[in-house]
Structure formats: C-alpha cells, structure tokens
Design a protein around this motif. Structure first.
Motif: not given
Length: 353
Positions: A9-17
């Motif tokens: 769920l938090f990958l898009p924020f951690l990857e800058g998307r």
C-alpha cells in the motif's frame, strides 16, 4: 510476520509515484508495521475498530480512533485495506471516497488471493480509471484526483452494504464483516445447548461477537447476577450492546472493548467462550485460543467453570490441563467439541501433577 498488503500500500509513496500530502491523510482499516512510520507519514489519522491493531497503532505514535466521524473534515488522501468480505469491502471503498476533499486521491491494496483484482474493479466502478502496481503478490491501486464523484448512485448504494440489519427472524441485529454475521454459527449454538441452567454468579463472555452466547447464557441461567461482554472488534461490540439492551433491566451487563489475549482484570464464576483462531491474513492461529484459555484461568475464581467450544482438531488440551482440573468433553458434533473445565486451586493442580 510480513504484512504484504500493508507494505505494498505504501510503495507508491516510497517510490515517489505519489506525494504525501502536507495536511496528512486518513487510513481506513489501518494496521501498524513496516514501512508505516509516523515521521515518514506525518499527519496520518488511523481508523481501526479491532482493539489489538488499534493498540499497536497507538504504540507506534499514530492518532487512532475506532470510527473517524465523517462530519469533522475531508481528506486530500484516503488509504484503505479492504477486508475480504465483499459487502464490507465495497462499503469501505464507498466511505473512502465520501471522505475525500475535492481533488483528493483514494488508494487501496489487497492480496491477490483475497480478490485484489475484484477490489480494483470495484474502485474503478466507483471512481473511474485507476493506476495500478503489482508487488508482493498484492495489487495497490489509486484514483486520479477527484474533483467530484462520478458514480453517486452506486456510491450511495454501496455505502449501505454493511448497514445493521435484523437476522434470525429479528431476534438479533448484525452486519457484514462480523464473524458469522448473518447466522448463528453452529459451534456457538452447540455450546449454548450444553450450558447448565444452574450456572450462577458473575459471568463473562470472551469474544462475544454480536452477543448470541451472552443472550443464551442469560436466558438459560437465571442465577447469573452480572455479565461482562468482551469483544475486540468495536463494530461487533456495538451490536452486542443493542442485542442485549432488553436484558439490562434484569442483569448487570458491561461491554468491554478489550483484547482478551492481554488478560482480564476481573474475577468470575462462569466464563463462556468461542475463541477466534484466525488473523486478518486468515492464517490459523491456535495460539490465540490458548491465550484465551490462559486469560480465563487467570480470571476464574477457584471452582469457577469455563465452557468452551472449538473446532475438534484444535490443540487446546494441554492449555486446559495446565490450568483446570477436572476437564471434560461435553459434546463432539459437526466437527466441534464442547469442553467444561473447572478452575482448580494451585495446590490442587500441584497434587494432580
């Protein structure tokens, strides 16, 4: 244990998307764990009605509430971990969208084996096209910034899917997402049938759900003088409070939003229990049932009686033998076992060992 939907769920924020909004966000059905960190995601308000998860979020430093009022504010970002139950999941997605401020984004994640693609399609039906990432055997998907909600009729319809409604010819009220929400489960019914009418004194129902066992105990055992209703899921506890309200004129009843595995602070003469044995990830957890048994033993006065029902295959015998004597099986039927266990004094347990 890795919580794959939470991490994904938090990958898009951690990857800058996706950018984290400066005014914070709302997280529905929130859970604590990596990579969720209060300093990385400031201003996050967490809604969680399951007591163990709510306490974990509180320990991690988050603002956590069992139910976030929809009238207080709207959010530029709403995150959600939809549950497996379809009606509850759709109602949660609808609520996520109604809590968005104009131009806000909703994002959700589910495991592939929990129907992630179906949940993604549901969000598309409500909000239009979504962007998707797949990782960790999960799918995370989010809306475009929404100035207005396109499917208002469907949004209203799905928002009512987990509404409280009568079951069992109106004897009880329940709602989707609660254990055995639309019926009396066979295990609890079997346990109720084996409760002696002579039970008396102070009683507790551990993991009460919407209150069926509590109601049966009070109906069958007029010698009960007080009942504490323990339930970790606030949505279920609210139902129990309504379902038992008519009995409060004859019995002292208290409703406790509490994690039984953390122990009990009160003493009882009688405890009834149909303990849970699964986590939110659906993994079998017989250790939870064993901790319920230990909590019951700690709370029962010497000579107090535990009445427990469980799937026949669950290995509870050693936990029962460690705290109770005698222990006897009252019934084995439909894959379940009903056990009566008497709380022994420490001296008595020492003698029998």
């Amino acid at each position: 244990m890795i919580d794959a939907p939470l991490e994904t769920l938090f990958l898009p924020f951690l990857e800058g998307r996706l950018a984290w909004p400066p005014d914070g966000a709302l997280f529905l059905r929130a859970r604590a764990g990596a990579p969720l960190d209060a300093s990385t995601f400031p201003g996050l308000v967490c809604e969680q009605s399951f007591k163990p998860d709510a306490e974990a979020l509180d320990r991690a430093g988050f603002d956590v509430q069992p139910l976030v009022p929809s009238s207080v504010r709207k959010y530029s970002l709403v995150l959600a971990l939809p549950p497996r139950q379809r009606d509850e999941s759709r109602a949660l997605l609808a609520r996520a969208l109604t809590l968005l401020a104009p131009g806000g984004v909703a994002i959700a994640c589910a495991a592939n084996n929990d129907g992630a693609r179906s949940v993604e399609r549901d969000l598309e039906r409500l909000a239009g096209p979504v962007t998707t990432m797949s990782k960790n055997k999960c799918r995370v998907f989010w809306t475009a910034p929404l100035e207005q909600l396109p499917a208002r009729a469907l949004l209203a319809e799905w928002g009512e899917l987990d509404a409280i409604r009568p079951i069992e010819d109106g004897r009880f009220f329940s709602r989707p997402g609660i254990f055995a929400w639309n019926r009396i489960d066979a295990a609890s019914r079997l346990l109720a049938a084996h409760l002696p009418s002579t039970l008396a004194g102070r009683a507790a129902d551990l993991g009460a759900g919407f209150g069926y066992l509590s109601a049966e105990l009070l109906a069958r055992c007029p010698g009960i003088v007080s009942l504490d209703v323990y339930e970790a899921e606030a949505r279920a506890l609210d139902l129990a409070r309504g379902n038992l309200a008519s009995l409060e004129s004859r019995f002292r009843i208290e409703y406790l939003w509490h994690d039984v595995t953390a122990g009990l602070a009160r003493s009882y003469d009688v405890i009834v229990c149909n303990p849970p044995f699964h986590t939110h990830a659906h993994a079998s957890r017989p250790d939870v049932g064993r901790r319920f048994i230990a909590a019951a033993a700690q709370a029962l006065a010497p000579g107090g009686r535990l009445f427990l029902v469980a799937n026949r295959h669950l290995p509870y015998e050693s936990a029962l033998d460690a705290h109770f004597e005698p222990v006897r099986t009252l019934a084995q039927q439909e894959g379940f076992k009903v056990v009566e266990a008497v709380r022994a004094s420490a001296a008595r347990l020492a003698r029998v060992r």
